[in-house]
Design an enzyme around this catalytic site. Structure first.
Site, PDB file in Angstrom:
ATOM      1  N   CYS A   2       0.747  -1.083   0.008  1.00  0.00           N
ATOM      2  CA  CYS A   2      -0.009  -0.097  -0.286  1.00  0.00           C
ATOM      3  C   CYS A   2       0.925   1.270  -0.026  1.00  0.00           C
ATOM      4  CB  CYS A   2      -1.040   0.034   1.249  1.00  0.00           C
ATOM      5  SG  CYS A   2      -2.390   1.189   0.895  1.00  0.00           S
ATOM      6  N   CYS A  61      -5.629   1.882  -5.477  1.00  0.00           N
ATOM      7  CA  CYS A  61      -5.193   2.533  -4.154  1.00  0.00           C
ATOM      8  C   CYS A  61      -6.319   3.620  -4.040  1.00  0.00           C
ATOM      9  CB  CYS A  61      -3.682   3.050  -4.323  1.00  0.00           C
ATOM     10  SG  CYS A  61      -3.207   3.866  -2.796  1.00  0.00           S
TER      11      CYS A  61
END
Length: 459
Positions: free
Chosen positions: A206, A385
């Site tokens: 991430c 994302c």
């Protein structure tokens, strides 16, 4: 379409209208699950498919494989008691979620048709088709799926662990359940000075999270009337604020509008917590350092695949990642080995969304190999994302291997939107727990195709 998907969707709808469903404990189910793992330890340790790792990719794949192959064909090797929904950690850092909303018992999320061995893989021997465990077992497999994820290496930055573990300290990190609850406390205690946010010089899971927490912090300081007294500084070793130009343009605009200072090409190399000093290195000029005095420091740790995996040079590349074909996700040397998620060598952004998109590719290709056929399914590098930019807005970035947008919805996803924030905060956790981990979610490719039929002007 997966024939089980309509059933999963109906179940999902029921969950959305049942208040507090996620808070109900399944104690009897957990006890049964624990007893089943105990029995496994007394059985002969052989399996058709061994899944190493019970995280996002491992759990989803174990569900798909055990549903297809049947009971007692799949073993999951996973030492942890809890399964964390890691995308929620950023929201916990901002005080929008609680830690107890972020995890479930591992025995409750792993598929019941698979055998769970609650131990760690300590040695891989692909030439012998075996994996040794921390409990002294040797598991022989027909096929191996590596889904170990990445390990956090806070200790690689001198002074960081000491700073994180200082009671009432002003150094924090959203990346670990051990430290994440302290982030919001640090936010609350920061009245003035520099709030510094770092990004390590290595692949991480991430990669948007370090700047998400910076945006959330900026918004928090504004809500509290402190922003004029707090400087928000985001330091990254990357040559741009974000790796995908389409979204980088939007994020540069956000940073400029909110007066967030972005320093490129620098990495955190030391924390001197006694003096509140963060030391950074200019990566374009190795050996050149500069210091920033902080009132708040949010540190993203360096990350690597597990040490036990990196020691197996037959399976990994020079950087320690499982050396797979980036399209088929099959190992380049061992045809009976596949990888999914963060520990694979694929050059995509490492997210749960990427693991979801990889799962049907791995499943179909692995099943083809089991049947004596060549793998034909192709992974295009899709990742997503959801970049939270505050307490009510989000930019939903979706892109492929070539850093080109692969947007699902018929609107401009580079814009900050509440709808995307709501989806990130409320919808995606349910999708994860109730659909993805049960093997029913393959990413938004089907939705993208459906929306593409309808002609919209994005705005």
């Amino acid at each position: 379409m997966n024939c089980r998907l309509p059933v999963a969707i109906n179940h999902f709808r029921r969950l959305l209208i049942q208040p507090g469903h996620h808070a109900q404990a399944a104690s009897s189910s957990t006890l049964t699950r624990y007893l089943s793992t105990t029995r496994v330890n007394n059985e002969r340790q052989e399996c058709q498919v061994l899944v190493v790792g019970g995280g996002s990719g491992g759990c989803a794949m174990a569900a798909k494989l055990s549903n297809s192959l049947g009971s007692n064909k799949v073993i999951v090797l996973e030492p942890e008691d809890k399964h964390y929904y890691q995308p929620m950690l950023t929201l916990i850092g901002g005080g929008m979620k609680r830690l107890d909303q972020c995890y479930k018992k591992m025995g409750d999320v792993l598929p019941k048709k698979a055998k769970w061995i609650k131990e760690k893989a300590i040695e891989f021997r692909p030439n012998e088709n075996t994996v040794s465990t921390s409990g002294g077992k040797s598991i022989k497999y027909g096929y191996l799926l590596i889904a170990t994820g990445l390990q956090l290496k806070y200790e690689k930055i001198p002074g960081l662990v000491e700073a994180l573990e200082t009671p009432d300290g002003n150094v924090c990190s959203i990346y670990s359940p051990k430290y994440v609850e302290h982030v919001y406390k640090v936010l609350q205690n920061t009245k003035k000075g520099n709030a510094v946010f770092s990004f390590p010089d290595c692949p991480i899971k991430c990669a948007g999270a370090p700047q998400k927490i910076a945006y959330i912090s900026d918004h928090y300081f504004r809500k509290m009337g402190r922003r004029n007294d707090v400087n928000v500084i985001y330091n990254t070793p990357l040559p741009s604020i974000f790796g995908v130009p389409h979204y980088a343009k939007a994020l540069w605009k956000v940073a400029k509008q909110r007066d967030i200072k972005v320093n490129l090409n620098c990495r955190l190399v030391e924390v001197k917590s006694k003096n509140n000093i963060a030391v950074f290195e200019d990566i374009q000029n190795p050996g050149k350092f500069f210091e920033i005095e902080y009132s708040m420091l949010h540190a993203t740790p360096p990350m690597t695949p597990p040490d036990e995996l990196m020691r197996c040079k037959e399976l990994t590349n020079d950087c320690g990642f499982v050396d797979v074909d980036s399209s088929t996700l099959q190992h380049k040397k061992f045809s009976n080995v596949f990888a999914i998620g963060d520990s694979s060598s694929t050059p995509n952004s490492k997210t749960a969304a990427a693991a979801a998109a990889q799962s049907p590719v791995v499943f179909h290709n692995l099943m083809s190999v089991i049947k004596g056929k060549s793998p034909k399914e192709i992974y295009d590098g899709y990742s997503s994302c959801p970049i939270v930019t505050g307490y009510s807005t989000c930019i939903l970035a979706e892109f492929d291997y070539n850093q080109k947008p692969m947007e699902t919805f018929p609107l401009d996803q580079a814009k900050e939107r509440y709808t995307m924030f709501f989806m990130k905060k409320e919808f995606m956790p349910l999708l994860y727990w109730e659909v993805m981990l049960k093997g029913y979610w393959n990413g938004p490719a089907l939705l993208r195709k459906l929306f593409s039929i309808i002609k919209f002007n994005k705005n």
